[in-house]
Design a protein around this motif. Structure first.
Motif, PDB file in Angstrom:
ATOM      1  N   LEU A 139      -9.746   3.140   6.451  1.00  0.00           N
ATOM      2  CA  LEU A 139      -8.500   2.447   6.768  1.00  0.00           C
ATOM      3  C   LEU A 139      -7.278   3.274   6.380  1.00  0.00           C
ATOM      4  N   THR A 140      -7.325   3.916   5.222  1.00  0.00           N
ATOM      5  CA  THR A 140      -6.173   4.738   4.840  1.00  0.00           C
ATOM      6  C   THR A 140      -6.022   5.926   5.786  1.00  0.00           C
ATOM      7  N   GLY A 141      -7.146   6.493   6.210  1.00  0.00           N
ATOM      8  CA  GLY A 141      -7.082   7.601   7.156  1.00  0.00           C
ATOM      9  C   GLY A 141      -6.533   7.180   8.502  1.00  0.00           C
ATOM     10  N   VAL A 142      -6.925   5.999   8.971  1.00  0.00           N
ATOM     11  CA  VAL A 142      -6.454   5.508  10.276  1.00  0.00           C
ATOM     12  C   VAL A 142      -4.954   5.245  10.256  1.00  0.00           C
TER      13      VAL A 142
ATOM     14  N   ARG B 122       2.935   6.191   2.702  1.00  0.00           N
ATOM     15  CA  ARG B 122       3.313   4.815   2.313  1.00  0.00           C
ATOM     16  C   ARG B 122       2.379   3.804   2.969  1.00  0.00           C
ATOM     17  N   HIS B 123       2.112   4.000   4.244  1.00  0.00           N
ATOM     18  CA  HIS B 123       1.210   3.078   4.949  1.00  0.00           C
ATOM     19  C   HIS B 123      -0.207   3.144   4.361  1.00  0.00           C
ATOM     20  N   ALA B 124      -0.647   4.362   4.019  1.00  0.00           N
ATOM     21  CA  ALA B 124      -1.977   4.512   3.432  1.00  0.00           C
ATOM     22  C   ALA B 124      -2.052   3.819   2.073  1.00  0.00           C
ATOM     23  N   GLY B 125      -0.965   3.893   1.302  1.00  0.00           N
ATOM     24  CA  GLY B 125      -0.928   3.198   0.016  1.00  0.00           C
ATOM     25  C   GLY B 125      -1.062   1.704   0.179  1.00  0.00           C
ATOM     26  N   ILE B 126      -0.380   1.157   1.185  1.00  0.00           N
ATOM     27  CA  ILE B 126      -0.480  -0.281   1.460  1.00  0.00           C
ATOM     28  C   ILE B 126      -1.902  -0.646   1.868  1.00  0.00           C
ATOM     29  N   ALA B 127      -2.519   0.192   2.713  1.00  0.00           N
ATOM     30  CA  ALA B 127      -3.894  -0.065   3.145  1.00  0.00           C
ATOM     31  C   ALA B 127      -4.853  -0.048   1.958  1.00  0.00           C
ATOM     32  N   ALA B 128      -4.633   0.888   1.022  1.00  0.00           N
ATOM     33  CA  ALA B 128      -5.484   0.955  -0.166  1.00  0.00           C
ATOM     34  C   ALA B 128      -5.352  -0.309  -1.010  1.00  0.00           C
ATOM     35  N   LEU B 129      -4.135  -0.805  -1.132  1.00  0.00           N
ATOM     36  CA  LEU B 129      -3.922  -2.055  -1.879  1.00  0.00           C
ATOM     37  C   LEU B 129      -4.607  -3.235  -1.198  1.00  0.00           C
TER      38      LEU B 129
END
Length: 543
Positions: A342-345, A289-296
């Motif tokens: 960023l998504t990885g972090v 979920r956090h990675a999805g937000i970062a991608a957006l």
């Protein structure tokens, strides 16, 4: 997965039995070939010899030119541009080779591209993001739609580099087994998508920018100012996903699985352990979920830099037409780096694989270590490409080849199918996609530009031919590993059994690939944003 490490180690010790007939010839010839790096060293030596012969015989090629300044290595007189073969053994070129060696290596476009992207992708991979995405996309998949979902995930998983071979293929077998379907059918579907559908994807990624890096170097033989568009094959590779997915679905469910017969449905302790490990934990779900937000957020940032009133760094306000978006296309490499990073972090922070900045830097370092063989290969590839340009043989071959092809009056679609078939033939013996394209592109890209075919279309045809042959040859680097995965479920599986299992996919992919290339040319379909099939030489380039 519990069995992956052991399977990988076992793959190194597997020695398939020697094959007879055509497969035996392919295997024996392929085994005689040296490492691609050594191949390029031999090519450099051969190129130097050929250049000396060509210069001695006075090889040259000319054509009309409307520009005011001649490109590097050419002569301009009376509106005619002339390329002459240069002797690479001359004092000038030998001095150039050694004095410019560091610059030749460091300025090679694909090198900077792959290093930039790999640093970001390494964080996404080592944080566990890629593995979680693959596992999460396949868990709780309805039995009926398991095959097409595996097909799509397999083609999308190319963003995770080779992780799909290690994760997706054995997981597909486990998922099929868990619902009573034959696990070898799951392996076949996943391998068809990951390896046979290598050219397909929903979004462009690191492979696109890597191949277009070589395309750019080759295109500048004709048009020095030509700049790659990393999205130049987007619609084409998306079309591969659209067409290949139902093929994989049909062949797996209607051809392969019925031929395999009924599976005994034995579920051992190792399988149960693997099924349990396939479940996403609470931390991983939160991380996704956090990675999805970062991608957006990354997407929103780049959109803002294009659309913000009075501040548009990614739009060339002085240009007109599609060229205004060139800064945006050029920024796609940085965009992929930021997206993966960023998504990885944020995923790593959620699951505990990233605790501080030192962990991120360590992951980047490990990612660069994994491409050390590529860095060695690129050193020789960069010098081959540079020396090929210094020799003048590339433009001479391109102009001479274009003139002969024009005389034959072959349709563009047929020319591109020839590139596709040549790529697939080479793929039987040389597995590296970049190794083949770094050689082919120097000739076919400028030649086809002179015939009015865009670099993007030539690259697309090459990618298609380089894709489906992967599952037709035992020389594919992951073939022994896949064979080990198969032998977990059926001890009698051998090289011939696996090739026979994959042959229906390969033949259908080949026919579909040829039809796609022909259709794109006949209907002049866009290959990507502002990327067309046909090419018009700019005013400052060769005409």
């Amino acid at each position: 997965m519990a069995s992956q490490e052991g399977a990988i180690m076992s793959a190194e010790t597997v020695r398939p039995a020697r094959q007879r007939g055509f497969l035996g010839v392919v295997e024996r010839v392929g085994n005689l070939l040296p490492d691609p790096t050594i191949i390029f060293l031999y090519l450099i030596i051969a190129l130097m010899i050929v250049s000396a012969i060509g210069a001695g015989l006075g090889w040259s090629a000319s054509l009309p030119y409307s520009g005011k300044e001649a490109p590097a290595g050419a002569e301009l007189a009376g509106g005619v541009l002339t390329y002459r073969a240069a002797n690479l053994f001359s004092a000038e070129n030998i001095a150039r080779l050694f004095t410019e060696m560091p610059r030749t290596y460091a300025s090679f476009t694909p090198l900077g591209i792959i290093l930039t992207i790999m640093m970001g992708a390494a964080v996404a991979e080592r944080s566990g993001l890629f593995f979680a995405l693959i596992r999460g996309s396949l868990r709780n998949t309805p039995r009926r739609y398991m095959t097409p979902i595996i097909a799509v995930v397999g083609m999308v998983s190319h963003h995770a580099a080779d992780a799909a071979y290690v994760v997706l293929i054995p997981m597909a077998a486990i998922l099929f087994a868990s619902v009573g379907r034959h696990p070898l059918a799951g392996i076949a579907a996943a391998l068809a998508a990951v390896s046979g559908g290598y050219a397909g994807n929903i979004m462009p990624g690191q492979l696109d920018v890597l191949l277009f890096g070589f395309t750019q170097e080759a295109a500048r033989i004709v048009e020095p100012g030509w700049t790659m568009n990393p999205l130049g094959n987007w619609y084409f590779i998306l079309g591969i996903v659209v067409f290949f997915t139902p093929i994989i679905w049909f062949i797996t469910d209607k051809v392969v699985e019925p031929r395999l017969g009924t599976w005994n449905e034995e579920v051992d302790e190792e399988l149960r352990a693997d099924l349990e490990k396939g479940e996403l934990g609470g931390a991983e779900r939160r991380g996704l979920r956090h990675a999805g937000i970062a991608a957006l957020l990354v997407t929103a940032l780049f959109a803002a830099l294009c659309l913000w009133p009075g501040y548009t760094p990614f739009i060339d306000q002085d240009a007109e037409g599609p060229i205004r978006l060139q800064p945006l296309y050029a920024s796609m490499i940085a965009a992929l780096f930021l997206l993966f990073l960023l998504t990885g972090v944020v995923f790593g922070r959620a699951v505990g694989t990233v605790k501080n900045s030192n962990d991120v830097i360590a992951m980047m370092r490990e990612g660069v270590k994994t491409i050390a063989p590529y860095l060695v290969f690129v050193f020789f590839a960069a010098h081959f490409v540079a020396m090929f340009n210094w020799s003048g043989i590339g433009p001479i071959l391109a102009i001479g080849g274009a003139e002969k092809l024009q005389g034959m009056n072959l349709p563009p679609a047929l020319l591109l199918v020839c590139v596709l078939l040549l790529s697939s033939l080479m793929d039987l013996f040389i597995g590296s996609s970049t190794a083949k394209w770094s050689v082919l592109s120097s000739v076919v890209v400028p030649m086809f530009m002179l015939l009015g075919i865009s670099p993007e279309m030539t690259t697309a045809a090459y990618r298609m031919g380089d894709s489906y042959t992967n599952i037709m040859t035992p020389l594919m680097s992951y073939f022994p590993l896949v064979l080990v995965f198969c032998q977990r479920w059926d001890k009698s599986m051998g090289v011939g059994s696996l090739l026979a299992l994959m042959l229906p996919y390969a033949l259908c992919f080949m026919a579909t690939g040829i039809m796609m290339v022909v259709a794109w040319v006949v209907f002049d379909l866009p290959l990507g944003p502002h990327a067309q099939v046909f090419y018009q030489v700019a005013a400052h380039a060769v005409q």
